[in-house]
Design an enzyme around this catalytic site. Structure first.
Site, PDB file in Angstrom:
ATOM      1  N   ALA A  63       0.805  -1.226   0.000  1.00  0.00           N
ATOM      2  CA  ALA A  63       0.000   0.000   0.000  1.00  0.00           C
ATOM      3  C   ALA A  63       0.836   1.272   0.000  1.00  0.00           C
ATOM      4  O   ALA A  63       0.339   2.343  -0.331  1.00  0.00           O
ATOM      5  CB  ALA A  63      -0.932   0.006   1.212  1.00  0.00           C
ATOM      6  N   ARG A 122       6.926   3.865  -5.489  1.00  0.00           N
ATOM      7  CA  ARG A 122       7.570   4.883  -6.320  1.00  0.00           C
ATOM      8  C   ARG A 122       9.086   4.809  -6.284  1.00  0.00           C
ATOM      9  O   ARG A 122       9.742   5.048  -7.303  1.00  0.00           O
ATOM     10  CB  ARG A 122       7.102   6.273  -5.854  1.00  0.00           C
ATOM     11  CG  ARG A 122       7.740   7.433  -6.583  1.00  0.00           C
ATOM     12  CD  ARG A 122       7.059   8.736  -6.216  1.00  0.00           C
ATOM     13  NE  ARG A 122       6.954   8.928  -4.780  1.00  0.00           N
ATOM     14  CZ  ARG A 122       7.913   9.465  -4.022  1.00  0.00           C
ATOM     15  NH1 ARG A 122       9.048   9.862  -4.568  1.00  0.00           N
ATOM     16  NH2 ARG A 122       7.737   9.610  -2.725  1.00  0.00           N
ATOM     17  N   ARG A 123       9.665   4.472  -5.122  1.00  0.00           N
ATOM     18  CA  ARG A 123      11.113   4.526  -4.993  1.00  0.00           C
ATOM     19  C   ARG A 123      11.775   3.164  -4.783  1.00  0.00           C
ATOM     20  O   ARG A 123      12.751   2.831  -5.454  1.00  0.00           O
ATOM     21  CB  ARG A 123      11.505   5.456  -3.823  1.00  0.00           C
ATOM     22  CG  ARG A 123      11.045   6.893  -3.975  1.00  0.00           C
ATOM     23  CD  ARG A 123      11.700   7.621  -5.130  1.00  0.00           C
ATOM     24  NE  ARG A 123      13.133   7.766  -4.998  1.00  0.00           N
ATOM     25  CZ  ARG A 123      13.747   8.765  -4.371  1.00  0.00           C
ATOM     26  NH1 ARG A 123      13.030   9.708  -3.783  1.00  0.00           N
ATOM     27  NH2 ARG A 123      15.068   8.823  -4.316  1.00  0.00           N
ATOM     28  N   HIS A 174       5.799  -1.498  12.501  1.00  0.00           N
ATOM     29  CA  HIS A 174       7.177  -1.869  12.165  1.00  0.00           C
ATOM     30  C   HIS A 174       7.759  -2.900  13.121  1.00  0.00           C
ATOM     31  O   HIS A 174       8.306  -3.923  12.706  1.00  0.00           O
ATOM     32  CB  HIS A 174       8.070  -0.631  12.154  1.00  0.00           C
ATOM     33  CG  HIS A 174       7.831   0.279  11.008  1.00  0.00           C
ATOM     34  ND1 HIS A 174       8.476   1.484  10.854  1.00  0.00           N
ATOM     35  CD2 HIS A 174       7.014   0.168   9.928  1.00  0.00           C
ATOM     36  CE1 HIS A 174       8.070   2.080   9.746  1.00  0.00           C
ATOM     37  NE2 HIS A 174       7.169   1.298   9.172  1.00  0.00           N
ATOM     38  N   LYS A 220      11.750   3.718   8.444  1.00  0.00           N
ATOM     39  CA  LYS A 220      11.964   4.387   9.718  1.00  0.00           C
ATOM     40  C   LYS A 220      10.629   4.851  10.298  1.00  0.00           C
ATOM     41  O   LYS A 220       9.716   5.143   9.523  1.00  0.00           O
ATOM     42  CB  LYS A 220      12.935   5.558   9.543  1.00  0.00           C
ATOM     43  CG  LYS A 220      12.449   6.664   8.623  1.00  0.00           C
ATOM     44  CD  LYS A 220      12.887   6.459   7.213  1.00  0.00           C
ATOM     45  CE  LYS A 220      12.279   7.493   6.290  1.00  0.00           C
ATOM     46  NZ  LYS A 220      11.925   6.992   4.992  1.00  0.00           N
ATOM     47  N   ASP A 263       7.217  10.637  11.374  1.00  0.00           N
ATOM     48  CA  ASP A 263       7.298  10.685   9.912  1.00  0.00           C
ATOM     49  C   ASP A 263       8.410  11.598   9.425  1.00  0.00           C
ATOM     50  O   ASP A 263       9.299  11.180   8.686  1.00  0.00           O
ATOM     51  CB  ASP A 263       5.954  11.119   9.332  1.00  0.00           C
ATOM     52  CG  ASP A 263       5.935  11.027   7.814  1.00  0.00           C
ATOM     53  OD1 ASP A 263       5.919  12.072   7.163  1.00  0.00           O
ATOM     54  OD2 ASP A 263       5.973   9.904   7.273  1.00  0.00           O
TER      55      ASP A 263
END
Length: 323
Positions: free
Chosen positions: A13, A19-20, A80, A98, A178
């Site tokens: 998701a 994208r990276r 995580h 992270k 974030d």
């Protein structure tokens, strides 16, 4: 030449992962994208078809697959630690977004588990793999700005849609987890490597109607008169930079944390009333990070001690900011 590390992705998701990271895995000679797992079987199948790998409709089923050596976890922050623990217990090397964990004790537990089992545990902090930061630190350590007196690091981004997971407390949302990770890691990695940092104070703020912090700042004491000011947020104009302030000048790096591979970075040196812009070479921090993880897998490298130091510092900032 070593065989590529067979890596799988838990969770399909994440826009950032699609994208990276997935394109980087596909392009790398160091890893092979072996599988994708999602709780949405359709999304897993769609993503797997795009990259020619297998699809799993269950994280647990993927972790039970013996052909998978390592997993990448681009899950919400609050998940995580749980899935990193399960992956390590399943004998998989782990590359996790992270922060690895949302508390110091959790990070310590995961690091100890990885060491005991001879597995790599790597936090996917990309910017530390970009060569521009080594160049900037070299100028500072060689005395370009005199005696280092302070360090300021900022990472702020514009507000996202209200349904974004970054605004959901149950999933570990909030600006600190974030965007705050970036200036905190910059402080550890670039301003005071190998030194302890003491939290002096922190503030956190919420926007109208928000249930998580959307901005904050922290002041740290690096010892020997070094002050560190960190700023972060999810409801701002975009800024991604850090500045070393010295007794004879200052040095700034912009586009510090998320530069694309074709970005031509520069160091801005201000000294004696003059500004010098020093051009640097482009670098692909994502590819570098994938290569570094593959090397950690092959050598069974111990977890980076900055993982634990960062987790402890983030927890302290969180407590102080909410106090």
């Amino acid at each position: 030449m070593s065989e590529p590390v067979r890596i799988a992705v838990l969770g399909a998701a994440s826009e950032f992962a699609r994208r990276r990271m997935l394109p980087a895995f596909a392009a790398s000679h160091e890893v092979t994208l072996a599988a994708v797992a999602s709780r949405d079987p359709g999304r897993a199948a769609e993503t797997a078809a795009e990259y020619g790998c297998r699809a799993f409709g269950s994280y647990a089923d993927l972790l039970a697959d013996d052909t998978v050596e390592a997993v990448y976890l681009p899950l919400p922050c609050g998940l995580h630690a749980r899935w990193a623990r399960d992956a390590l217990l399943a004998g998989k090397h782990v590359l996790v977004e992270k922060p690895v964990a949302m508390s110091g004790p959790e990070a310590a537990e995961l690091s100890a588990l990885a060491r005991e089992r001879g597995l790599a545990l790597t936090e996917n902090v990309l910017f530390v793999h970009h060569s521009q930061h080594r160049a900037a630190l070299r100028y500072v350590t060689e005395g370009a700005i005199g005696r280092l007196q302070s360090f300021e690091a900022t990472y702020t981004v514009p507000r996202r849609p209200a349904f974004d997971i970054r605004y959901q407390p149950a999933l570990g949302g909030g600006a600190l987890w974030d965007t705050g990770v970036y200036p905190v890691r910059a402080a550890l990695h670039l301003a005071a490597p190998g030194h302890s940092l003491r939290l002096v104070g922190a503030v956190a703020r919420r926007g109208p109607g928000d249930t998580v912090d959307t901005s904050g700042s922290a002041l740290l004491d690096g010892g020997n008169g070094l002050a560190l000011q960190l700023t972060y947020g999810l409801d701002h104009s975009y800024r991604s930079s850090y500045t070393y302030q010295g007794s004879e000048g200052r040095l700034t790096v912009d586009r510090a944390y998320t530069p694309p591979a074709d970005h031509l970075p520069e160091v801005r040196l201000e000294r004696g009333g003059e500004v010098t812009r020093i051009p640097l070479a482009a670098d692909d921090q994502v590819d570098n990070a994938v290569t570094a993880f593959a090397e950690a897998v092959r050598t069974a490298a111990h977890p980076d001690p900055e993982i634990l130091r960062q987790a402890e510092l983030l927890q302290e900032i969180s407590r102080a900011g909410s106090g």
